[in-house]
Design an enzyme around this catalytic site. Structure first.
Site, short mmCIF file in Angstrom:
data_model
loop_
_atom_site.label_atom_id
_atom_site.label_comp_id
_atom_site.label_asym_id
_atom_site.label_seq_id
_atom_site.Cartn_x
_atom_site.Cartn_y
_atom_site.Cartn_z
N CYS A 257 9.92 -7.92 5.74
CA CYS A 257 11.04 -7.38 4.94
C CYS A 257 12.32 -8.21 4.99
CB CYS A 257 11.33 -5.96 5.40
SG CYS A 257 9.94 -4.86 5.11
N1 LIG Z 1 5.78 -3.61 6.84
C1 LIG Z 1 6.93 -3.01 6.72
O1 LIG Z 1 7.59 -2.75 7.71
C2 LIG Z 1 7.48 -2.60 5.37
C3 LIG Z 1 8.55 -1.70 5.33
C4 LIG Z 1 9.05 -1.30 4.11
C5 LIG Z 1 8.51 -1.82 2.94
N2 LIG Z 1 7.48 -2.71 2.99
C6 LIG Z 1 6.93 -3.20 1.73
O2 LIG Z 1 5.71 -2.53 1.47
C7 LIG Z 1 4.79 -3.40 0.80
C8 LIG Z 1 3.51 -3.49 1.60
O3 LIG Z 1 3.81 -4.04 2.87
P1 LIG Z 1 2.83 -3.91 4.11
O4 LIG Z 1 3.62 -4.33 5.30
O5 LIG Z 1 2.17 -2.58 4.11
O6 LIG Z 1 1.76 -5.04 3.74
P2 LIG Z 1 0.32 -5.23 4.43
O7 LIG Z 1 -0.03 -6.65 4.21
O8 LIG Z 1 0.32 -4.67 5.80
O9 LIG Z 1 -0.64 -4.31 3.55
C9 LIG Z 1 -0.91 -4.54 2.21
C10 LIG Z 1 -2.36 -4.17 1.94
O10 LIG Z 1 -2.59 -4.32 0.54
C11 LIG Z 1 -3.90 -4.84 0.38
N3 LIG Z 1 -3.99 -5.42 -0.97
C12 LIG Z 1 -3.54 -6.60 -1.42
N4 LIG Z 1 -3.79 -6.72 -2.73
C13 LIG Z 1 -4.41 -5.58 -3.12
C14 LIG Z 1 -4.92 -5.12 -4.36
N5 LIG Z 1 -4.83 -5.84 -5.48
N6 LIG Z 1 -5.51 -3.90 -4.38
C15 LIG Z 1 -5.62 -3.15 -3.25
N7 LIG Z 1 -5.15 -3.54 -2.06
C16 LIG Z 1 -4.55 -4.74 -2.00
C17 LIG Z 1 -4.06 -5.81 1.51
O11 LIG Z 1 -5.41 -6.08 1.79
C18 LIG Z 1 -3.37 -5.05 2.65
O12 LIG Z 1 -4.27 -4.24 3.37
C19 LIG Z 1 5.52 -4.73 0.66
O13 LIG Z 1 6.13 -4.77 -0.60
C20 LIG Z 1 6.58 -4.66 1.73
O14 LIG Z 1 7.71 -5.44 1.41
C21 LIG Z 1 6.93 -3.09 4.19
#
Ligand SMILES: NC(=O)c1ccc[n+]([C@@H]2O[C@H](COP(=O)([O-])OP(=O)(O)OC[C@H]3O[C@@H](n4cnc5c(N)ncnc54)[C@H](O)[C@@H]3O)[C@@H](O)[C@H]2O)c1
Length: 439
Positions: free
Chosen positions: A272
């Site tokens: 982030c």
């Molecule tokens: N990690 C954090 O602390 C956090 C906090 C707030 C917001 N976010 C935001 O949330 C979003 C997700 O982050 P995250 O940390 O959960 O990422 P992550 O990488 O942990 O998880 C994302 C998941 O999406 C899957 N994926 C990718 N493409 C896909 C598709 N086309 N169809 C289905 N699944 C698919 C991946 O395999 C993965 O399991 C990002 O935009 C991030 O900026 C993250």
């Protein structure tokens, strides 16, 4: 809309969460725990198999939480996108990284929209949760669904943006009790999303549109990035002036109003803070607006690993050793305390910088077994009294709470503490980032 509203009211709405990572998995658990059926869709077959066996890979979601929703039949994971056709409410939680050129990489969102176009039916509520620039929900989702499916937002489907604010490892605030901001592209969308999220989360904060909701998240993370950069600059200045920045911050934090402490460190990490502000400045540039704070903060924070390595050189210099050939141990490599996330971790950057200067580098991190260093798998080491004494210098890069600081202080040779984690343990061989060498 009436039918969808009543399905949400009596929790018979079929729900889907797309992207089962740090954000999507805890969200799935909340939705399933409140009584809805959740289909978790991910493209990663291995993750899907693990989840269906009750194995969680997200620290904040224990296996027992997963077992509960699997056992009561409220959750199943799949790679099969055709299931979307049966879903009434879909939350999208896919990654939003940056390209090498530092432009937003929205391909993950776009590929989900491709699938929505293939399988989605009328009367579906869609909520985008992935952090992204203002305008994304309308430009990449609404416009395409309207153009390619001929559906109309607010009539045939309902679309919202709701930023995820999860703070991995936070023991007080999780998905359930962190207020949830929601903006809709139409009033109908907002109303349905409020009903849906309001049925399993403690507090909903409605805003006027998706652009506002998208910008809220970017303001929050820019606020953190800028404030961390400010204290990082203070840390560098304090070192030069022979002042201990940690003492300064602690004393300043006693002011009961108008000050909020932020702490310096060896750099920023995670999915982030290092990335999100760039999403905002990239979009702002298309309006001929240049965010000076964002660029400055990213420049200062991005230089902290190098500043830390310079400090390593200064400490070794005190004992007439160069970095080249020295044995250096990184204590912690995850990007922050008590989690296993390595994404953008400054620990990785420290590892590479020190290695490139000829140091023999190892790491110890109870949360991280190994990492991929440009194709080579690097495994963490185990620690005991003999092993730790073998290192010329240990760099505390991540302040995990299960580190035994007293033991480390007693057994390590030289220590560089980049997190003020050895507070209260005054030893001559412990040096602090942001404090003079002779502290
Ligand atoms: N990690 C954090 O602390 C956090 C906090 C707030 C917001 N976010 C935001 O949330 C979003 C997700 O982050 P995250 O940390 O959960 O990422 P992550 O990488 O942990 O998880 C994302 C998941 O999406 C899957 N994926 C990718 N493409 C896909 C598709 N086309 N169809 C289905 N699944 C698919 C991946 O395999 C993965 O399991 C990002 O935009 C991030 O900026 C993250």
């Amino acid at each position: 809309m009436k039918i969808l509203k009543s399905k949400i009211k009596n929790k018979t709405a079929q729900t889907a969460v797309i992207g089962l990572g740090y954000v999507g998995l805890p969200l799935s658990v909340e939705i399933a725990n409140s009584g809805y059926n959740v289909t978790g869709i991910d493209i990663d077959q291995e993750k899907v198999e693990r989840l269906n066996k009750g194995e969680s890979y997200v620290l904040d979601v224990g296996d027992e939480k997963l077992d509960k929703i699997l056992d009561n039949g409220k959750f199943k994971a799949t790679t099969d996108y055709t299931q979307i056709a049966d879903c009434d409410a879909i939350s999208i939680c896919v990654p939003t990284p940056l390209r090498k050129t530092k432009d937003p990489d929205t391909t993950f969102i776009i590929s989900v929209v491709d699938k929505l176009i293939e399988y989605m039916t009328v009367d579906t509520l869609i909520i985008l949760e992935s952090t992204t620039y203002p305008g994304t929900t309308e430009e990449l989702i609404q416009n395409r669904l309207e153009e390619e499916l001929g559906f109309k937002a607010g009539e045939d489907f309902y679309l919202c943006f709701s930023p995820e604010r999860v703070d991995p490892g936070n023991k007080v605030y999780g998905t359930h009790n962190t207020p949830k901001v929601i903006g809709g592209t139409t009033p109908e969308g907002l109303e349905l999303a409020q009903d849906f999220y309001g049925s399993f989360l403690e507090e909903i904060v409605p805003v006027s549109c998706t652009n506002v909701a998208e910008t809220v998240k970017l303001l929050e993370n820019t606020f953190r990035s800028v404030n961390i950069a400010l204290v990082n600059e203070m840390a560098m200045m304090c070192e030069r002036m022979g002042i201990d920045v940690w003492e300064v911050i602690d004393a300043a934090a006693t002011k009961p109003f108008g000050f909020m402490p932020f702490y310096p460190g060896p750099g920023i990490g995670g999915h982030c803070i290092p990335l999100d502000p760039t999403y905002l400045s990239w979009k702002a540039k298309t309006y001929d607006f240049y965010n000076k704070f964002i660029d400055l903060a990213s420049d200062i924070n991005g230089n902290m690993p190098r500043f830390t390595v310079n400090k390593v050189a200064d400490i070794l210099n005190e004992v007439k050793k160069p970095i080249n050939g020295s044995k250096i141990l990184l204590l912690g490599i995850a990007y922050k305390a008590d989690i296993d996330d390595l994404r953008e971790s400054p620990g990785l950057e420290l590892y590479r910088l020190l290695e490139s200067k000829g140091a023999e580098v190892d790491y110890y991190d109870p949360y991280v077994d190994s990492f991929d260093n440009a194709g080579e798998i690097v495994k963490g080491i185990d620690l005991d009294e003999d092993i730790i004494k073998d290192y010329d210098l240990s760099v505390l890069a991540t302040n995990h709470s299960n580190f035994e600081y007293k033991w480390l202080a007693e057994n390590a040779d030289l220590i560089l503490d980049t997190r003020n984690a050895f507070t209260g343990i005054e030893k001559e061989h412990i040096y602090k980032l942001g404090a003079p060498l002779n502290n």
